[in-house]
Design a protein around this motif. Structure first.
Motif, PDB file in Angstrom:
ATOM      1  N   ASP A  74       0.812  -1.212   0.000  1.00  0.00           N
ATOM      2  CA  ASP A  74       0.000   0.000   0.000  1.00  0.00           C
ATOM      3  C   ASP A  74       0.850   1.268   0.000  1.00  0.00           C
ATOM      4  O   ASP A  74       1.549   1.576   0.972  1.00  0.00           O
ATOM      5  N   GLU A 129      -4.369   1.880  -3.170  1.00  0.00           N
ATOM      6  CA  GLU A 129      -5.635   2.335  -2.559  1.00  0.00           C
ATOM      7  C   GLU A 129      -5.488   3.557  -1.656  1.00  0.00           C
ATOM      8  O   GLU A 129      -6.470   4.218  -1.355  1.00  0.00           O
ATOM      9  N   ASN A 130      -4.249   3.840  -1.210  1.00  0.00           N
ATOM     10  CA  ASN A 130      -4.036   5.004  -0.322  1.00  0.00           C
ATOM     11  C   ASN A 130      -3.116   6.044  -0.953  1.00  0.00           C
ATOM     12  O   ASN A 130      -2.565   6.894  -0.249  1.00  0.00           O
ATOM     13  N   HIS A 154      -6.643  -8.444  -0.130  1.00  0.00           N
ATOM     14  CA  HIS A 154      -6.611  -7.246   0.714  1.00  0.00           C
ATOM     15  C   HIS A 154      -7.453  -7.513   1.954  1.00  0.00           C
ATOM     16  O   HIS A 154      -8.693  -7.514   1.890  1.00  0.00           O
ATOM     17  N   HIS A 171      -3.113  -4.368   2.943  1.00  0.00           N
ATOM     18  CA  HIS A 171      -4.056  -3.681   3.838  1.00  0.00           C
ATOM     19  C   HIS A 171      -3.513  -3.417   5.249  1.00  0.00           C
ATOM     20  O   HIS A 171      -3.845  -2.404   5.847  1.00  0.00           O
ATOM     21  N   HIS A 175      -0.530  -2.659   6.171  1.00  0.00           N
ATOM     22  CA  HIS A 175       0.529  -1.636   6.138  1.00  0.00           C
ATOM     23  C   HIS A 175       1.719  -2.022   7.024  1.00  0.00           C
ATOM     24  O   HIS A 175       2.453  -1.151   7.494  1.00  0.00           O
TER      25      HIS A 175
HETATM   26 FE   LIG Z   1      -4.104   0.356   2.634  1.00  0.00          FE
END
Ligand SMILES: [Fe+2]
Ligand SMILES: [Fe+2]
Length: 268
Positions: free
Chosen positions: A9, A40-41, A155, A180, A182
């Motif tokens: 991520d 996604e981030n 994820h 997900h 991190h």
């Molecule tokens: Fe994430």
């Protein structure tokens, strides 16, 4: 042998800077045939924009971008999904109507045909997410027999669910990695059946942070239960993920290694 380089991520500007700073070294040192990341981030910590997606793919040469529960946080991306050939959303997520948005059959910039599947967990996540194992079965069945290099981004919050997916897909796909949390995990291995697995690729972004975010606001939320606006942290960027080697004839993973580039410590 097909070399895959996948990073976890990417959080905010620090994550994107980490890539910008190290992409030359990555290409030179690891010589990847397939370059992947979870985005996604990547836009301000929440979601992804078209501009950032194009930076990943066109400027830096990433072959495919997977996402997760934050895929839709920047609303401009929603209408872009059906036309974005190299951008995946979790096929079984509650707000993804078309499950096949979690599967792409692609050709890398180096000419390798490969499949990528993006799924999301149910445990400690939104109850409305559909069963990822059933979705995985349906999506894997759609991959043409001659596409041997098959990669899955699972994820999920629960490590057990990520390992569950790897064992469920053992011998059916080349590589399963989690995203997900991190936090990079140190359990990379090859399961019998030739499937490479790691529980989580980890954060690409600031490690002077709480999972990529400025500690002050994150702590305020924890200590007071009051809302505080989370901002991506800036300092001490790391780039974390894995490299893997996949036999293009059998689809078996032959090698998997953790990568963590602590960018303040290396000369790039
Ligand atoms: Fe994430
Ligand atoms: Fe996530």
């Amino acid at each position: 042998m097909i070399k895959v380089f996948a990073i976890g991520d990417v959080v905010g500007r620090a994550g994107r800077k980490a890539i910008e700073k190290s992409i030359g070294l990555i290409k030179k040192r690891y010589k990847p045939d397939i370059l992947l990341l979870n985005g996604e981030n990547s836009a301000g910590g929440f979601g992804i924009t078209k501009k950032i997606f194009h930076q990943f793919t066109e400027e830096w040469g990433f072959d495919c971008i997977t996402t997760g529960n934050h895929w839709h946080d920047k609303k401009e991306i929603i209408p872009f999904i059906p036309e974005a050939e190299r951008l995946l959303v979790p096929g079984n997520m509650e707000n993804v109507a078309d499950e096949t948005a979690g599967l792409k059959i692609l050709t890398s910039t180096t000419g390798v045909k490969f499949a990528v599947i993006n799924l999301i967990g149910k445990a400690f996540m939104h109850d409305g997410n559909r069963n990822p194992f059933q979705a995985a079965s349906r999506l894997v069945a759609k991959i043409p027999e001659n596409v041997k290099v098959r990669i899955v981004d699972m994820h999920a919050e629960a490590s057990s669910e990520k390992a569950g997916m790897a064992y469920f897909l053992r011998s059916k796909v080349s590589l399963v990695y989690g995203t997900h949390s991190h936090v990079p995990t140190a359990d990379e291995r090859i399961l019998s059946g030739g499937t490479g697995f790691v529980t989580d690729l980890g954060l690409t972004g600031s490690y002077d942070s709480i999972i990529g975010m400025e500690p002050k606001a994150a702590l305020k939320r924890m200590l007071t239960s009051k809302k505080a606006r989370l901002e991506p942290a800036k300092d001490n960027p790391w780039l974390c993920g894995i490299t893997a080697e996949i036999d293009e004839n059998s689809g078996y993973c032959k090698k998997i290694d953790r990568v963590c580039l602590k960018l303040n410590d290396i000369d790039v």
